[in-house]
Write an enzyme that holds these catalytic residues in place. Structure first.
Site, PDB file in Angstrom:
ATOM      1  N   SER A 151       0.828  -1.200   0.000  1.00 37.56           N
ATOM      2  CA  SER A 151       0.000   0.000   0.000  1.00 37.56           C
ATOM      3  C   SER A 151       0.859   1.245   0.000  1.00 37.56           C
ATOM      4  CB  SER A 151      -0.889   0.014   1.241  1.00 37.56           C
ATOM      5  OG  SER A 151      -0.069   0.206   2.371  1.00 37.56           O
ATOM      6  N   LYS A 152       0.231   2.328  -0.437  1.00 38.01           N
ATOM      7  CA  LYS A 152       0.881   3.627  -0.533  1.00 38.01           C
ATOM      8  C   LYS A 152       1.442   4.070   0.811  1.00 38.01           C
ATOM      9  CE  LYS A 152      -1.285   6.539  -3.839  1.00 38.01           C
ATOM     10  NZ  LYS A 152      -2.377   7.411  -4.075  1.00 38.01           N
ATOM     11  N   ARG A 153       0.727   3.694   1.870  1.00 34.67           N
ATOM     12  CA  ARG A 153       1.134   4.175   3.187  1.00 34.67           C
ATOM     13  C   ARG A 153       2.540   3.723   3.562  1.00 34.67           C
ATOM     14  NH1 ARG A 153      -2.153   1.745   6.652  1.00 34.67           N
ATOM     15  NH2 ARG A 153      -3.510   1.150   4.959  1.00 34.67           N
TER      16      ARG A 153
END
Ligand code: GLU
Length: 483
Positions: free
Chosen positions: A256-258
């Protein structure tokens, strides 16, 4: 049968690293089997469209070296390759299913559907369209259905899933998959605005474009039973399916981007070589041999088989990516590296004298960094005189007698006419021997005066790359101003 595979992204922004992996495996499979690689843009969900996304996708794909045989940017015999240009086709096929009794009209409003789902949730059942109680052609009857259609009441067309059947298909990676018909939702095929859903458009196009193998991410596995039902309902031969393992963060959560960059373009900007990135991505879920990691595109094509793709999720390991990049940095021709680096230096106003000089600088530091773009940060002193000098290093290595030692050494150093590694090195070795001092008493102070830093490549290699005049000025400046 000719192998024809496709990469079918939705233009919702950028190319995700998972998307690149899917595209790459399709490409490797196509080339390995002398087949065709097709790009199809799946833009049926108009709400998720992003301006310029298709161009962006194509740019990232081209950067990686994946070459298509057919697609919106090339053409081909099976076009158009953009779904929004094929809308009429999907309606036609949805109607065909209606006629055969494999799909049906439904008239439920959004509120009615919400209420149904809420009720199901409360009862602890997985939300699913209930054909027996909702507002559709079965519950309303023929006359009322006709009446609603005549009155232009909005409707959708839903897939009539055969509840009593076991839906079975073979996946090249996961083996035999089987789902009970009653667990599959009566998927909407045509929306009330007349647009097809992904499922209908995807199956129709895969069939019409004569796709032999559907290779895509595991997140599409739950959709496959619906697709299989559609192929059977149309009486079409099914393609072979291969669902690729998920990409995971280091903590095994879904990538994920996070936790880091997920857009291919971010890695381009960060200066990873395309060869590194393709090589790294290729090994996310596929590994032909345990003892080898470095593969060129051609070697990947030669070795790639779907049978060797793993079932379990693949970890996107940045440390490994950086290691791999350092391997390519060591292997690449110096001229290519210089060409790649020049735009960055220009953008940062770094003065690199000449391309030949730059090649020597890269050669000097490349073993100590893993990204080409780190050259100016690692060795700024090769582009300008240092203005800052590491105080810790000075404290540690600049002793009481150092100024005197260096000043005496400097007088003789200035006399060296032939300014190169060998003369500098030999002269200094001889000098310390004659004076009975240690080599480090010269080398450490030299490093700080010339580079300002505590670490770097061999100091004589470094100094020899500089103009003699430049090196002399640096030493003079330091002796006059800093100690
Ligand atoms: N449009 C889908 C996507 O965005 C394609 C999935 C498939 O390959 O069937 O990934």
């Amino acid at each position: 049968m000719e192998v024809r595979v496709r990469f079918a992204p939705s233009p919702t922004g950028y190319l995700h690293v998972g998307g690149l992996r899917t595209a790459l495996y399709n490409y490797l499979f196509a080339r390995h089997n002398n087949g065709k690689m097709i790009l199809r843009i799946e833009d049926t969900d108009r709400t998720r469209l992003v301006e310029g996304a298709t161009e962006n996708l194509i740019k990232s794909l081209e950067w990686s070296g994946i070459v298509f045989d057919e697609g919106p940017h090339i053409g081909g015999n099976f076009g158009p390759y953009v779904q929004s240009e094929r809308f009429d086709l999907y309606t036609e096929y949805a109607m065909q299913l209606l006629v055969n009794g494999d799909s049906y009209y439904a008239f439920d409003t959004a509120e009615e559907l919400d209420a149904m789902r809420e009720k199901q949730q409360k009862a602890g059942i997985a939300p699913k369209y209930d054909r027996t109680i909702m507002k559709n052609q079965f519950t309303l009857g023929e006359a009322e259905t006709k009446n609603l259609l005549d009155n232009k009441i909005p409707y959708v067309i839903r897939l009539k899933v055969p509840f009593e059947k076991e839906i079975e298909f073979k996946d090249i990676i996961r083996g035999d998959v089987s789902v009970r018909g009653r667990d599959v939702d009566d998927q909407i095929l045509l929306k009330s605005d007349g647009f097809p859903t992904y499922h209908l458009a995807n199956v129709v196009d895969d069939h019409l474009m004569q796709i032999s193998h559907v290779i895509r991410g595991e997140e599409w596995l739950p959709s496959t039973p619906k697709h299989v039902i559609l192929y059977d309902a149309f009486g079409w031969e099914r393609p072979q399916f291969a669902h690729l393992p998920l990409l995971l963060n280091r903590d095994k959560s879904k990538l994920s981007k996070r936790q880091g960059d997920v857009a291919v373009e971010d890695y381009v900007v960060k200066g990873y070589f395309k060869e590194t990135f393709v090589n790294f991505i290729a090994l996310l879920g596929w590994n032909p041999t345990a003892d080898r990691e470095i593969f060129s595109m051609q070697e990947l094509i030669d070795t790639f088989t779907l049978e060797k793709v793993n079932k379990s999720g693949a970890i996107f390991d940045l440390t490994k990516l950086n290691w791999m990049n350092s391997q390519y940095l060591r292997m690449k021709p110096m001229e290519e590296l210089a060409d790649l680096l020049i735009p960055t230096l220009q953008a940062k106003d770094f003065n690199y004298i000449s391309k030949e000089y730059l090649m020597e600088v890269i050669n000097l530091v490349k073993e100590r960094i893993d990204n080409l773009l780190d050259v100016p940060e690692f060795a700024p002193y090769m582009f300008a005189k240092p203005t800052e000098f590491d105080p810790d290093f000075i404290n540690k290595h600049w002793k009481e007698h150092t100024k005197e030692t260096i000043s005496t050494y400097f007088i003789e150093l200035k006399e060296i006419a032939d300014w190169n590694y060998q003369t500098l090195h030999d002269f200094t070795l001889k000098y310390v021997e004659e004076k009975g001092i240690k080599l480090k008493d010269i080398v450490h102070p030299l490093r700080i005066m010339i580079t300002g830093k505590s670490v770097g490549a061999g100091i004589f290699e470094t100094i020899s790359l500089l103009e003699k005049e430049d090196a002399i000025q640096r030493i003079e400046y330091f002796l006059n101003n800093k100690v």
